[in-house]
Design an enzyme around this catalytic site. Structure first.
Site, PDB file in Angstrom:
ATOM      1  N   CYS A  84       0.843  -1.208   0.000  1.00  0.00           N
ATOM      2  CA  CYS A  84       0.000   0.000   0.000  1.00  0.00           C
ATOM      3  C   CYS A  84       0.882   1.263   0.000  1.00  0.00           C
ATOM      4  O   CYS A  84       1.579   1.522  -0.961  1.00  0.00           O
ATOM      5  CB  CYS A  84      -0.981  -0.033   1.166  1.00  0.00           C
ATOM      6  SG  CYS A  84      -2.339   1.167   0.984  1.00  0.00           S
ATOM      7  N   HIS A 190      -3.815  -4.664  -0.067  1.00  0.00           N
ATOM      8  CA  HIS A 190      -3.358  -5.224   1.200  1.00  0.00           C
ATOM      9  C   HIS A 190      -3.460  -6.739   1.160  1.00  0.00           C
ATOM     10  O   HIS A 190      -4.549  -7.289   1.347  1.00  0.00           O
ATOM     11  CB  HIS A 190      -4.212  -4.695   2.357  1.00  0.00           C
ATOM     12  CG  HIS A 190      -3.964  -3.276   2.708  1.00  0.00           C
ATOM     13  ND1 HIS A 190      -3.006  -2.896   3.631  1.00  0.00           N
ATOM     14  CD2 HIS A 190      -4.536  -2.136   2.273  1.00  0.00           C
ATOM     15  CE1 HIS A 190      -3.008  -1.575   3.742  1.00  0.00           C
ATOM     16  NE2 HIS A 190      -3.923  -1.090   2.927  1.00  0.00           N
ATOM     17  N   GLU A 192      -2.524  -8.808   3.380  1.00  0.00           N
ATOM     18  CA  GLU A 192      -2.887  -9.294   4.719  1.00  0.00           C
ATOM     19  C   GLU A 192      -4.382  -9.166   4.998  1.00  0.00           C
ATOM     20  O   GLU A 192      -4.886  -9.723   5.971  1.00  0.00           O
ATOM     21  CB  GLU A 192      -2.072  -8.559   5.792  1.00  0.00           C
ATOM     22  CG  GLU A 192      -2.525  -7.151   6.125  1.00  0.00           C
ATOM     23  CD  GLU A 192      -2.077  -6.080   5.133  1.00  0.00           C
ATOM     24  OE1 GLU A 192      -2.271  -4.891   5.429  1.00  0.00           O
ATOM     25  OE2 GLU A 192      -1.522  -6.443   4.068  1.00  0.00           O
TER      26      GLU A 192
END
Length: 208
Positions: A84, A190, A192
């Site tokens: 990001c 992202h 994650e």
């Protein structure tokens, strides 16, 4: 050891937990020596580009800055992943809230989405969207074209060299959703927060 750079901006623990779930221990650190010596390095981040560079530009006497340590690591050839804001910081400069110089590891500029006159296109670009890898990139091994990943951003990267674009996404326009150059990899989305697909990407990075 996988180092996660702590410069005061970003949900670092969520990245660390995702890696631990995959069996890849990682250390959150703001120590330039640990950053330089890591086997792999991840630069995550959320927030404003200028503030992030301010944080990265501070350091203790004799140790250099975090920015110096990140650049030094990038030159080692060991795998590096930006996430990001961490992807945007790799570029030369950003126009977010003025013109700010980046780490300049990948020539290019970070620019704002501009959808003036089209209220259906929201800024920030937030939520799930399709990812389109360019070629057979090892970061996306095992994933289908069009896999959905999670984005939150108002600015996007415009690298000078088209060959560094590793994946694209469409939000009003086709933009660079991931980049790759030598040992440097980065995602605007992202991983994650991107479910099984994101975990696969992180695992691929850890196995490079």
């Amino acid at each position: 050891m996988i180092g996660i750079v702590d410069y005061g901006m970003g949900n670092l623990r969520s990245v660390q937990k995702a890696l631990e779930k995959l069996g890849h221990p990682a250390e959150i650190t703001s120590d330039p020596a640990i950053i330089r010596g890591a086997d792999r390095l991840i630069l995550p981040g959320v927030g404003a580009f200028g503030a992030a560079m301010d944080h990265l530009s501070h350091g203790e006497a004799g140790e250099g800055t975090l920015a110096d340590a990140v650049r030094a690591f990038a030159e080692t050839g060991r795998p590096f992943l930006g996430i990001c804001l961490g992807m945007q910081l790799l570029l030369s400069e950003s126009e977010e809230l003025g013109i700010h110089q980046g780490l300049d590891l990948v020539p290019g500029r970070v620019v704002r989405f501009d959808f003036d006159g089209n209220p259906e296109l929201k800024i920030p670009h937030m939520g799930w969207n399709e990812l389109h890898p360019v070629g057979d990139h090892p970061l996306f091994r095992g994933l289908d074209d069009g896999v959905r990943v999670y984005f939150v951003h108002s600015y996007y990267c415009r690298p000078e060299a088209p060959q560094v674009v590793a994946a694209t996404c469409h939000h009003g326009l086709e933009f660079c959703a991931a980049l790759s150059r030598d040992n440097l990899f980065a995602t605007q989305f992202h991983p994650e927060k991107s479910g099984a697909a994101g975990l696969r990407i992180l695992d691929n990075f850890c196995r490079l």
